[in-house]
Design a protein around this motif. Structure first.
Motif, PDB file in Angstrom:
ATOM      1  N   TYR A 130      -5.191   4.375   2.352  1.00 52.21           N
ATOM      2  CA  TYR A 130      -6.424   3.721   2.794  1.00 52.21           C
ATOM      3  C   TYR A 130      -7.635   4.654   2.786  1.00 52.21           C
ATOM      4  CZ  TYR A 130      -3.797  -0.369   4.333  1.00 52.21           C
ATOM      5  OH  TYR A 130      -3.024  -1.497   4.372  1.00 52.21           O
ATOM      6  N   LYS A 131      -7.394   5.942   2.446  1.00 49.48           N
ATOM      7  CA  LYS A 131      -8.474   6.938   2.503  1.00 49.48           C
ATOM      8  C   LYS A 131      -9.121   6.930   3.890  1.00 49.48           C
ATOM      9  CE  LYS A 131      -9.607   6.793  -2.443  1.00 49.48           C
ATOM     10  NZ  LYS A 131      -8.477   5.951  -2.841  1.00 49.48           N
ATOM     11  N   ALA A 132      -8.268   6.903   4.904  1.00 45.58           N
ATOM     12  CA  ALA A 132      -8.724   6.767   6.291  1.00 45.58           C
ATOM     13  C   ALA A 132      -8.822   8.120   6.984  1.00 45.58           C
ATOM     14  CB  ALA A 132      -7.762   5.870   7.066  1.00 45.58           C
ATOM     15  N   THR A 156      -8.070  10.361  10.232  1.00 48.26           N
ATOM     16  CA  THR A 156      -6.902  10.299  11.106  1.00 48.26           C
ATOM     17  C   THR A 156      -7.079  11.147  12.357  1.00 48.26           C
ATOM     18  OG1 THR A 156      -5.817  12.142   9.961  1.00 48.26           O
ATOM     19  CG2 THR A 156      -5.358   9.918   9.146  1.00 48.26           C
ATOM     20  N   ARG A 190       0.836  -1.209   0.000  1.00 47.04           N
ATOM     21  CA  ARG A 190       0.000   0.000   0.000  1.00 47.04           C
ATOM     22  C   ARG A 190       0.869   1.257   0.000  1.00 47.04           C
ATOM     23  NH1 ARG A 190      -5.519   0.077   0.864  1.00 47.04           N
ATOM     24  NH2 ARG A 190      -6.387  -1.923   0.204  1.00 47.04           N
ATOM     25  N   ASP A 249      -5.742  16.482   1.507  1.00 50.70           N
ATOM     26  CA  ASP A 249      -7.123  15.996   1.560  1.00 50.70           C
ATOM     27  C   ASP A 249      -7.251  14.795   2.499  1.00 50.70           C
ATOM     28  OD1 ASP A 249      -9.812  16.133   0.941  1.00 50.70           O
ATOM     29  OD2 ASP A 249      -9.644  14.771  -0.768  1.00 50.70           O
ATOM     30  N   ILE A 250      -6.598  14.901   3.666  1.00 52.11           N
ATOM     31  CA  ILE A 250      -6.658  13.857   4.689  1.00 52.11           C
ATOM     32  C   ILE A 250      -7.420  14.412   5.893  1.00 52.11           C
ATOM     33  CG2 ILE A 250      -5.318  12.449   6.302  1.00 52.11           C
ATOM     34  CD1 ILE A 250      -3.027  12.495   4.283  1.00 52.11           C
ATOM     35  N   ALA A 261      -2.590   6.971   5.536  1.00 51.80           N
ATOM     36  CA  ALA A 261      -3.919   7.594   5.535  1.00 51.80           C
ATOM     37  C   ALA A 261      -4.392   7.834   4.106  1.00 51.80           C
ATOM     38  CB  ALA A 261      -3.871   8.908   6.305  1.00 51.80           C
ATOM     39  N   LYS A 262      -3.475   8.277   3.259  1.00 53.56           N
ATOM     40  CA  LYS A 262      -3.811   8.518   1.856  1.00 53.56           C
ATOM     41  C   LYS A 262      -4.081   7.200   1.135  1.00 53.56           C
ATOM     42  CE  LYS A 262      -4.243  11.787  -1.246  1.00 53.56           C
ATOM     43  NZ  LYS A 262      -5.234  12.879  -1.074  1.00 53.56           N
ATOM     44  N   ARG A 302      -9.982   1.997   8.442  1.00 53.09           N
ATOM     45  CA  ARG A 302     -10.906   3.111   8.243  1.00 53.09           C
ATOM     46  C   ARG A 302     -10.503   4.328   9.074  1.00 53.09           C
ATOM     47  NH1 ARG A 302     -11.648   0.411   4.717  1.00 53.09           N
ATOM     48  NH2 ARG A 302     -13.512  -0.660   3.950  1.00 53.09           N
ATOM     49  N   ASN A 303      -9.911   4.056  10.229  1.00 53.08           N
ATOM     50  CA  ASN A 303      -9.485   5.134  11.124  1.00 53.08           C
ATOM     51  C   ASN A 303      -8.063   4.854  11.601  1.00 53.08           C
ATOM     52  OD1 ASN A 303     -12.180   6.663  11.566  1.00 53.08           O
ATOM     53  ND2 ASN A 303     -12.700   4.536  11.991  1.00 53.08           N
ATOM     54  N   VAL A 344       0.975   4.101  -3.137  1.00 56.84           N
ATOM     55  CA  VAL A 344       0.618   5.513  -3.002  1.00 56.84           C
ATOM     56  C   VAL A 344       1.759   6.428  -3.443  1.00 56.84           C
ATOM     57  CG1 VAL A 344       1.371   6.006  -0.625  1.00 56.84           C
ATOM     58  CG2 VAL A 344      -0.710   7.063  -1.504  1.00 56.84           C
TER      59      VAL A 344
END
Length: 219
Positions: free
Chosen positions: A158-160, A162, A22, A205-206, A155-156, A132-133, A26
């Motif tokens: 997984y689009k999680a 934070t 992952r 955008d996190i 975070a980026k 997710r978090n 990214v």
């Protein structure tokens, strides 16, 4: 730059490699699946793990490379890292070592590497695709750029959502002296010193929020 995942054929190293995948995806880095031959690991298991990781990498359009080394594990890894442009090396914790033996992870932590080292402690086997978090615990405002960069990368990936969880340690006497205005002032100063990370997260955008705790013990 390359990302390395140390693979030993165990499910824990496989999960650690998925996190490495992952991270590589990214950043657009190739992923090196690395193994050092030894008497404990089965090469068949190692190759099966690499097969699984490569299938996932193909879906994420990540270029992979298999590297199998021999000799002393630490010397072999250090030599490979020094000879290649490596950004970070991922490895998992292991419970197979006897109490008088040092695991590969322990040796890597103590070894001066020319790349960053990420040690993955696997608690649940499904977490590498269910993130997710994310929470990053720090003391007060002690957050390095390297630590935040790794945190933000995942975070980026997984689009999680934070959270930076800032813990301020105080002794019993200080704790009894803290009133609401003094506490607010103290936490406001910490927020001010962390504000550039909040701005950077917004730019990336996190979703990021900062939470605080004042306690005698950080645990």
């Amino acid at each position: 730059m390359k990302v390395i995942a140390a693979v030993n054929g165990l499910i824990t190293s496989e999960v650690a490699a998925f996190y490495a995948l992952r991270y590589a995806a990214v950043h657009g880095f190739p992923l090196v699946l690395l193994h050092v031959k030894n008497s404990k690991d089965s090469l068949d298991d190692v190759e099966r793990s690499m097969d699984v990781i490569e299938e996932a990498a193909e879906i994420d359009n990540v270029v992979t490379e298999r590297v199998v080394l021999g000799g002393d594990p630490i010397k072999a890894i250090r030599s490979f890292v020094d000879a290649n442009r490596v950004d970070i090396l991922f490895c998992s914790t292991s419970k197979r070592c006897r109490f008088f033996e040092k695991s590969l992870r322990e040796q890597l932590v103590r070894s001066p590497l020319s790349a960053d080292l990420a040690v993955v402690q696997v608690v649940r086997l499904d977490t590498h695709y269910l993130v997710r978090n994310m929470v990053l615990a720090i003391q007060e405002d002690r957050l390095s750029v390297k630590k935040f960069a790794l945190f933000a990368s995942f975070a980026k990936a997984y689009k999680a959502a934070t959270e930076v969880y800032s813990v301020t340690l105080v002794d019993a006497k200080k704790l009894t002296e803290l009133d609401i205005p003094l506490t607010r002032s103290m936490l406001r100063k910490i927020n001010d010193r962390l504000s550039h990370y909040v701005k950077l997260a917004c730019f990336m955008d996190i979703p990021l929020r900062i939470k605080h705790a004042v306690a005698r013990n950080e645990i």
